[in-house]
Motif scaffolding. Sequence first.
Motif, PDB file in Angstrom:
ATOM      1  N   ARG A   1       0.819  -1.223   0.000  1.00 25.85           N
ATOM      2  CA  ARG A   1       0.000   0.000   0.000  1.00 25.85           C
ATOM      3  C   ARG A   1       0.845   1.262   0.000  1.00 25.85           C
ATOM      4  O   ARG A   1       0.597   2.192  -0.783  1.00 25.85           O
ATOM      5  N   LYS A   2       1.837   1.318   0.871  1.00 30.28           N
ATOM      6  CA  LYS A   2       2.634   2.538   0.977  1.00 30.28           C
ATOM      7  C   LYS A   2       3.340   2.843  -0.337  1.00 30.28           C
ATOM      8  O   LYS A   2       3.427   4.005  -0.754  1.00 30.28           O
ATOM      9  N   GLN A   3       3.812   1.807  -1.009  1.00 31.86           N
ATOM     10  CA  GLN A   3       4.559   2.020  -2.246  1.00 31.86           C
ATOM     11  C   GLN A   3       3.653   2.504  -3.366  1.00 31.86           C
ATOM     12  O   GLN A   3       3.948   3.499  -4.036  1.00 31.86           O
ATOM     13  N   VAL A   4       2.539   1.805  -3.594  1.00 32.10           N
ATOM     14  CA  VAL A   4       1.751   2.076  -4.793  1.00 32.10           C
ATOM     15  C   VAL A   4       0.695   3.159  -4.600  1.00 32.10           C
ATOM     16  O   VAL A   4       0.310   3.834  -5.562  1.00 32.10           O
ATOM     17  N   ILE A   5       0.208   3.338  -3.369  1.00 39.08           N
ATOM     18  CA  ILE A   5      -0.832   4.338  -3.124  1.00 39.08           C
ATOM     19  C   ILE A   5      -0.248   5.645  -2.605  1.00 39.08           C
ATOM     20  O   ILE A   5      -0.627   6.732  -3.058  1.00 39.08           O
ATOM     21  N   ILE A   6       0.696   5.574  -1.665  1.00 42.24           N
ATOM     22  CA  ILE A   6       1.239   6.783  -1.055  1.00 42.24           C
ATOM     23  C   ILE A   6       2.358   7.379  -1.899  1.00 42.24           C
ATOM     24  O   ILE A   6       2.334   8.559  -2.240  1.00 42.24           O
TER      25      ILE A   6
ATOM     26  N   GLU B   1       1.265   6.876  -6.004  1.00 40.64           N
ATOM     27  CA  GLU B   1      -0.067   7.418  -6.247  1.00 40.64           C
ATOM     28  C   GLU B   1      -0.700   6.839  -7.515  1.00 40.64           C
ATOM     29  O   GLU B   1      -1.199   7.570  -8.375  1.00 40.64           O
ATOM     30  N   LEU B   2      -0.650   5.516  -7.631  1.00 36.26           N
ATOM     31  CA  LEU B   2      -1.264   4.871  -8.784  1.00 36.26           C
ATOM     32  C   LEU B   2      -2.777   5.088  -8.770  1.00 36.26           C
ATOM     33  O   LEU B   2      -3.384   5.307  -7.727  1.00 36.26           O
TER      34      LEU B   2
ATOM     35  N   LYS C   1      11.239  14.864   0.607  1.00 33.60           N
ATOM     36  CA  LYS C   1       9.831  15.226   0.767  1.00 33.60           C
ATOM     37  C   LYS C   1       9.206  14.362   1.835  1.00 33.60           C
ATOM     38  O   LYS C   1       9.719  13.328   2.214  1.00 33.60           O
ATOM     39  N   ASP C   2       8.036  14.808   2.271  1.00 31.60           N
ATOM     40  CA  ASP C   2       7.224  13.950   3.099  1.00 31.60           C
ATOM     41  C   ASP C   2       6.741  12.804   2.225  1.00 31.60           C
ATOM     42  O   ASP C   2       6.427  12.987   1.053  1.00 31.60           O
ATOM     43  N   ASP C   3       6.683  11.578   2.789  1.00 27.22           N
ATOM     44  CA  ASP C   3       6.300  10.445   1.952  1.00 27.22           C
ATOM     45  C   ASP C   3       4.818  10.435   1.612  1.00 27.22           C
ATOM     46  O   ASP C   3       4.343   9.542   0.925  1.00 27.22           O
ATOM     47  N   GLY C   4       4.075  11.406   2.108  1.00 28.81           N
ATOM     48  CA  GLY C   4       2.670  11.518   1.754  1.00 28.81           C
ATOM     49  C   GLY C   4       1.734  10.779   2.681  1.00 28.81           C
ATOM     50  O   GLY C   4       0.517  10.879   2.528  1.00 28.81           O
TER      51      GLY C   4
ATOM     52  N   GLN D   1      -6.138 -11.517  -4.231  1.00 26.63           N
ATOM     53  CA  GLN D   1      -6.448 -10.857  -2.967  1.00 26.63           C
ATOM     54  C   GLN D   1      -5.688  -9.549  -2.808  1.00 26.63           C
ATOM     55  O   GLN D   1      -6.273  -8.513  -2.473  1.00 26.63           O
ATOM     56  N   ALA D   2      -4.390  -9.574  -3.062  1.00 29.42           N
ATOM     57  CA  ALA D   2      -3.594  -8.360  -2.903  1.00 29.42           C
ATOM     58  C   ALA D   2      -4.089  -7.266  -3.837  1.00 29.42           C
ATOM     59  O   ALA D   2      -4.169  -6.093  -3.446  1.00 29.42           O
ATOM     60  N   GLY D   3      -4.446  -7.635  -5.060  1.00 28.70           N
ATOM     61  CA  GLY D   3      -4.904  -6.641  -6.019  1.00 28.70           C
ATOM     62  C   GLY D   3      -6.258  -6.065  -5.668  1.00 28.70           C
ATOM     63  O   GLY D   3      -6.438  -4.842  -5.613  1.00 28.70           O
ATOM     64  N   ASP D   4      -7.232  -6.942  -5.415  1.00 28.93           N
ATOM     65  CA  ASP D   4      -8.580  -6.460  -5.138  1.00 28.93           C
ATOM     66  C   ASP D   4      -8.651  -5.686  -3.826  1.00 28.93           C
ATOM     67  O   ASP D   4      -9.365  -4.680  -3.723  1.00 28.93           O
ATOM     68  N   LEU D   5      -7.924  -6.148  -2.826  1.00 28.20           N
ATOM     69  CA  LEU D   5      -7.950  -5.444  -1.546  1.00 28.20           C
ATOM     70  C   LEU D   5      -7.244  -4.094  -1.647  1.00 28.20           C
ATOM     71  O   LEU D   5      -7.547  -3.171  -0.890  1.00 28.20           O
ATOM     72  N   MET D   6      -6.307  -3.973  -2.589  1.00 28.89           N
ATOM     73  CA  MET D   6      -5.656  -2.680  -2.777  1.00 28.89           C
ATOM     74  C   MET D   6      -6.640  -1.661  -3.343  1.00 28.89           C
ATOM     75  O   MET D   6      -6.526  -0.462  -3.063  1.00 28.89           O
ATOM     76  N   GLN D   7      -7.592  -2.116  -4.134  1.00 26.37           N
ATOM     77  CA  GLN D   7      -8.647  -1.202  -4.585  1.00 26.37           C
ATOM     78  C   GLN D   7      -9.400  -0.640  -3.387  1.00 26.37           C
ATOM     79  O   GLN D   7      -9.704   0.559  -3.323  1.00 26.37           O
ATOM     80  N   ASP D   8      -9.709  -1.495  -2.404  1.00 21.79           N
ATOM     81  CA  ASP D   8     -10.401  -1.039  -1.206  1.00 21.79           C
ATOM     82  C   ASP D   8      -9.558  -0.046  -0.416  1.00 21.79           C
ATOM     83  O   ASP D   8     -10.066   0.950   0.114  1.00 21.79           O
ATOM     84  N   LEU D   9      -8.257  -0.319  -0.319  1.00 22.57           N
ATOM     85  CA  LEU D   9      -7.374   0.584   0.418  1.00 22.57           C
ATOM     86  C   LEU D   9      -7.248   1.932  -0.299  1.00 22.57           C
ATOM     87  O   LEU D   9      -7.081   2.969   0.357  1.00 22.57           O
ATOM     88  N   LYS D  10      -7.320   1.923  -1.615  1.00 24.61           N
ATOM     89  CA  LYS D  10      -7.318   3.190  -2.358  1.00 24.61           C
ATOM     90  C   LYS D  10      -8.572   3.990  -2.028  1.00 24.61           C
ATOM     91  O   LYS D  10      -8.508   5.211  -1.805  1.00 24.61           O
ATOM     92  N   THR D  11      -9.712   3.314  -1.985  1.00 27.21           N
ATOM     93  CA  THR D  11     -10.952   3.979  -1.604  1.00 27.21           C
ATOM     94  C   THR D  11     -10.831   4.571  -0.206  1.00 27.21           C
ATOM     95  O   THR D  11     -11.209   5.721   0.027  1.00 27.21           O
TER      96      THR D  11
END
Length: 665
Positions: free
Chosen positions: A149-154, A157-158, A360-363, A467-477
């Motif tokens: 999550r931290k890598q791809v969302i924060i 910012e995919l 920078k701040d990692d977001g 699981q990792a992919g679909d749950l990452m959609q939820d974490l993006k939300t």
Amino acid sequence: MLLDLGRWIQKHKRRWFPSNQNSALIEFSFTAIVIGLLIGCLLCFTNLYFGLQTGFISMMSLQSALIGFLVSRMLPTPLTPQEIILVQTTATATGTMPLAAGFVGIIPALGLIDPERDGSPPIHLTWVAGIGWSCAVAFFGVFLSPPIRKQVIIEEELAFPSGTATAQLISVLHKLPPPDTTLRRRNGYEAVADEENTEIRPARETTPLTELEAPSTAGWHELSWSFVASGILTLAAYFLPVIFAIPIFGNYLAREWAWFFTPSLSYVGQGIIMGFPTTLSMNMGMLVGWGILSPIAKFSGWAPGPVGDMTSGSRGWILWVSLAIMCADSLISLLPVAWEFVVDAAHRMRHGSLSQSEGKDDGEIESADRLVPGRWVIVGWCVSVLVGMILVWIVFGHEGMKPAATFAGYVIGGLLSVLAVRALGETDINPVSGLGKISQLFFAWIQPGNIVANIIAGGVAEAGAQQAGDLMQDLKTGHLCGASPRAQFYGQLIGSVVSIFVTTTAYSLYTRVYPIPGPSFPAPTAYVWLSFARLLRDGQLPENSYIFMVVFAIVFALIAAVKFHAAKKQVWWAKWIPSGVAFAIGFLNTPSFSIARLIGGVLEHIFRARYAKNGGDIRLIVVASGFVLGEGVTSIVSLILKALGVGVASCWGCGETGICGGCST
């Protein structure tokens, strides 16, 4: 009663969780968990039903959030946006277990093993063994999500378009400022293909959801009537099977070539959610596969058996062309993502501690008490892998899957999950089918000649990636709406635990009443898994199929490259380039299912073009959700009737056409 229990637990939560310092627990609503589980259980039965019929499952995260919002409006205190996200996360984790645990492909494939051809007896899991296998693959993908999550969302910012669309919907339903994003709306929908979570999320351009009108009573009205209409039609088709086997192209084509029509409202609803471009690609594949290649294979003597036979008929012959198309499309779509990942990893290694967020701040906007601690991830992943190795060894035996090989499967699955998440974040396509095939390729070398190990290895890798992919959609939300990642993590774990028992029980009930694969539930993806495992072992293909496989693989590799490039450039015509996976799915399913989905796609296109030009009217989404859930839930009633020995009222029409509507009498 369950909602009352949830409210009582919520009222006494402080007594059980006195540490009010932890804001994640404040957001962790037991009422939301109960609602999420109820919705997720409906989705679980629905996904198992449709997955065994056609190889499709629906993630339905956006629909889960919408239904959760409508349910919460009935409560004395409606749920907050963060609680709705918890509902959606829990429902998604519960509803997608039929795919994660392989009950729509892997498990039926093991039951198709031929002792004479494969050297192993078929494997039919008992209820207890099914629970053990599900526990072995249900959690390690969940523990992969927090660190990724931290890598791809924060940091990166995919986009995660489906997760962003759900966040936009939730913000509008609660009349909040829209999330800070300019991404366009996409309705999340999962396809399995050969258990592929791919292009069935429509790649179409629409306007942002910021002008959406929140449904209230009207939302319930539309959901109710569409649910009831779909349920009544499904029940009518149970007692009069010819309703779902209408020979609109004539009795000869219906009887000899499987060209008939199934007027299922649920498949119309799926077509609405998929969108017109995707359903059009699917029907193009249907025309090529069933209208051109199937007759060629039949009349040339390459597939002399009945057309619908997966072993000697043309349906089994065109399966190989479908497999070539899916692998080529998935590989080409995955290569740019893999290359970027390798380049980024090399850059980080070359520069040591430097990262793209240097200086920078990692977001990260969440406090430590709202995040999932790293030690939980490490311990949880290690425990889930260790327990999984033991359970796989117990369920399948040492000859089926050696513990060391199982561990290798988890490691390969973990690495492939990173690629799956990045591909999903950038393109809204999770290429789990292609990743599963990569794992099978590895195991053709690790345990050569072992069909069982090869199939299981593909299932382990696919479970982690899915699981990792679909749950990452939820974490993006959750990230866009300010929900606690730790609360979502709890919801994911709870949903997975409950779904283990719900999915295994449902599958056991289906296998007791229906033959799987069989007329009612052909489980087409099971043949894909088994056929690929046999190919890796024997290297034998049906007569002359390799010529068509090579040609179609090259063509769709080029098409996938053009489509990926056009999508990157965000040109308007990218959505009209045929989707290779959707095209190949048209080969897997009989024409009846594809035609019904095309009707839904056409309705979606007309509605969006004429009545919802600003993208603000979601009535059609609500109706489509009711159609899908109506048949899925009514299938439970049909299952009970079948188990009780209640047969069809009449086989009228089936004899005249020479086809069977699926009653198996």
